[in-house]
Design an enzyme around this catalytic site. Structure first.
Site, PDB file in Angstrom:
ATOM      1  N   GLY A  29       0.836  -1.208   0.000  1.00  0.00           N
ATOM      2  CA  GLY A  29       0.000   0.000   0.000  1.00  0.00           C
ATOM      3  C   GLY A  29       0.865   1.249   0.000  1.00  0.00           C
ATOM      4  O   GLY A  29       2.091   1.175   0.106  1.00  0.00           O
ATOM      5  N   ASP A  86      -6.428  -0.169   6.490  1.00  0.00           N
ATOM      6  CA  ASP A  86      -7.540   0.650   6.007  1.00  0.00           C
ATOM      7  C   ASP A  86      -8.348   1.219   7.169  1.00  0.00           C
ATOM      8  O   ASP A  86      -8.912   2.298   7.063  1.00  0.00           O
ATOM      9  CB  ASP A  86      -8.431  -0.190   5.087  1.00  0.00           C
ATOM     10  CG  ASP A  86      -7.639  -0.675   3.879  1.00  0.00           C
ATOM     11  OD1 ASP A  86      -7.138   0.180   3.139  1.00  0.00           O
ATOM     12  OD2 ASP A  86      -7.474  -1.895   3.723  1.00  0.00           O
ATOM     13  N   GLY A  97      -6.647  -4.942   3.310  1.00  0.00           N
ATOM     14  CA  GLY A  97      -6.986  -5.583   2.039  1.00  0.00           C
ATOM     15  C   GLY A  97      -7.484  -4.628   0.975  1.00  0.00           C
ATOM     16  O   GLY A  97      -7.845  -5.057  -0.112  1.00  0.00           O
ATOM     17  N   GLU A 105      -0.450 -10.619   3.434  1.00  0.00           N
ATOM     18  CA  GLU A 105      -0.196  -9.745   4.591  1.00  0.00           C
ATOM     19  C   GLU A 105      -0.467 -10.490   5.895  1.00  0.00           C
ATOM     20  O   GLU A 105       0.290 -10.375   6.861  1.00  0.00           O
ATOM     21  CB  GLU A 105      -1.078  -8.493   4.502  1.00  0.00           C
ATOM     22  CG  GLU A 105      -0.642  -7.553   3.391  1.00  0.00           C
ATOM     23  CD  GLU A 105      -1.592  -6.387   3.160  1.00  0.00           C
ATOM     24  OE1 GLU A 105      -1.125  -5.354   2.685  1.00  0.00           O
ATOM     25  OE2 GLU A 105      -2.801  -6.519   3.430  1.00  0.00           O
TER      26      GLU A 105
HETATM   27  O1  LIG Z   1      -4.155  -3.724   3.376  1.00  0.00           O
HETATM   28  C1  LIG Z   1      -3.544  -3.119   2.522  1.00  0.00           C
HETATM   29  C2  LIG Z   1      -3.264  -3.684   1.197  1.00  0.00           C
HETATM   30  O2  LIG Z   1      -3.862  -4.938   1.030  1.00  0.00           O
HETATM   31  C3  LIG Z   1      -3.021  -1.760   2.818  1.00  0.00           C
HETATM   32  O3  LIG Z   1      -2.202  -1.823   3.928  1.00  0.00           O
HETATM   33  C4  LIG Z   1      -4.163  -0.849   3.085  1.00  0.00           C
HETATM   34  O4  LIG Z   1      -5.040  -0.883   1.965  1.00  0.00           O
HETATM   35  C5  LIG Z   1      -3.712   0.584   3.352  1.00  0.00           C
HETATM   36  O5  LIG Z   1      -3.179   1.135   2.189  1.00  0.00           O
HETATM   37  P1  LIG Z   1      -2.718   2.646   2.125  1.00  0.00           P
HETATM   38  O6  LIG Z   1      -1.502   2.760   2.983  1.00  0.00           O
HETATM   39  O7  LIG Z   1      -2.427   2.867   0.648  1.00  0.00           O
HETATM   40  O8  LIG Z   1      -3.861   3.501   2.609  1.00  0.00           O
END
Ligand SMILES: O=C(CO)[C@H](O)[C@H](O)COP(=O)(O)O
Length: 232
Positions: A29, A86, A97, A105
């Site tokens: 991410g 998220d 996710g 993860e």
């Molecule tokens: O779970 C994830 C990916 O599967 C990420 O950690 C989550 O979506 C957060 O992403 P970002 O740092 O771009 O906000």
């Protein structure tokens, strides 16, 4: 401070937990990518670490920036995983996710002695669920699995649309070749019960509720980074 600067602040604070010789799980991410950029600078200065990436996307960035990588089979036990989220609640339960990497993860975080979450203030919530819950499913029996998820959710008083994630003009496929259903439950009062009910559905490969996995969250806001530990 803009959103990117907050992510960098959280990533910088996480870097302070990385010690020479560590075996690291490296998340996926935009926030995790800021961590990779800072980690790469330290590696260039002589820090010795070995990383296990949680996605092909993270692996590509690490290779590009010179962060040494190993597979999880080569390094099956890790010291620390740093990853984004998220949503984060007061007990450090997470929804993850959004980037579609939840299965790797969770496997990588489970193989780690510690997991530190890095996020900006917008990710901190009282109750999980405003962010659509990603549920990774086997493509075989997709409709049956979706019905089973709806029934499991309904037993807990949850309802809302469950949408197959798309990408471009097709179905989004994870690094493991699975699909993702994004569930709009709105508010999940009993995340532990939902996690355990989802675990019981055969077509569900994994879900984005991370419970009892993170030991620390580094949350960055306009005033800088603060840490959260799980409330009892
Ligand atoms: O779970 C994830 C990916 O599967 C990420 O950690 C989550 O979506 C957060 O992403 P970002 O740092 O771009 O906000």
């Amino acid at each position: 401070m803009d959103a990117r600067e907050m992510k960098i602040k959280a990533a910088e604070a996480a870097l302070a937990h990385v010690e020479d010789g560590m075996r690291l799980g490296i998340g996926t991410g935009s926030t995790a990518e800021e961590f990779v950029r800072l980690l790469a600078e330290k590696v260039a200065e002589g820090l010795r670490v070995e990383g296990v990436p949680t996605s092909e996307r993270t692996a590509r960035l690490c290779v590009e920036l010179g962060v040494p990588l190993k597979s999880l089979d080569e390094l099956p036990e890790l010291d620390l995983t740093i990853d984004g989220a998220d949503e984060v609640d007061g007990r450090l339960r997470l929804i993850k996710g959004g980037g579609g990497a939840l299965l790797r993860e969770k496997i990588v975080a489970s193989a780690s002695a510690r997991m530190i979450v890095i996020a900006d203030e917008t990710k901190v919530v009282e109750t999980l669920g405003a962010f659509k819950l990603p549920i990774e499913v086997n493509p075989f029996g997709l409709v049956s699995t979706r019905i089973a998820i709806e029934k499991a959710a309904s037993r807990l008083g949850l309802s809302g649309g469950i949408a197959l994630r798309t990408s471009g003009d097709g179905t989004f496929t994870t690094d493991g070749g699975h699909y993702i259903l994004d569930a709009s439950f709105g508010r999940i009062p009993d995340a532990d019960a939902l996690a355990s009910n989802l675990n019981d559905i055969p077509g569900v490969v994994e879900h984005g509720l991370f419970i009892n996995m993170a030991s620390l969250a580094i949350i960055a806001g306009p005033a800088g980074a603060r840490t959260l530990t799980a409330k009892e």
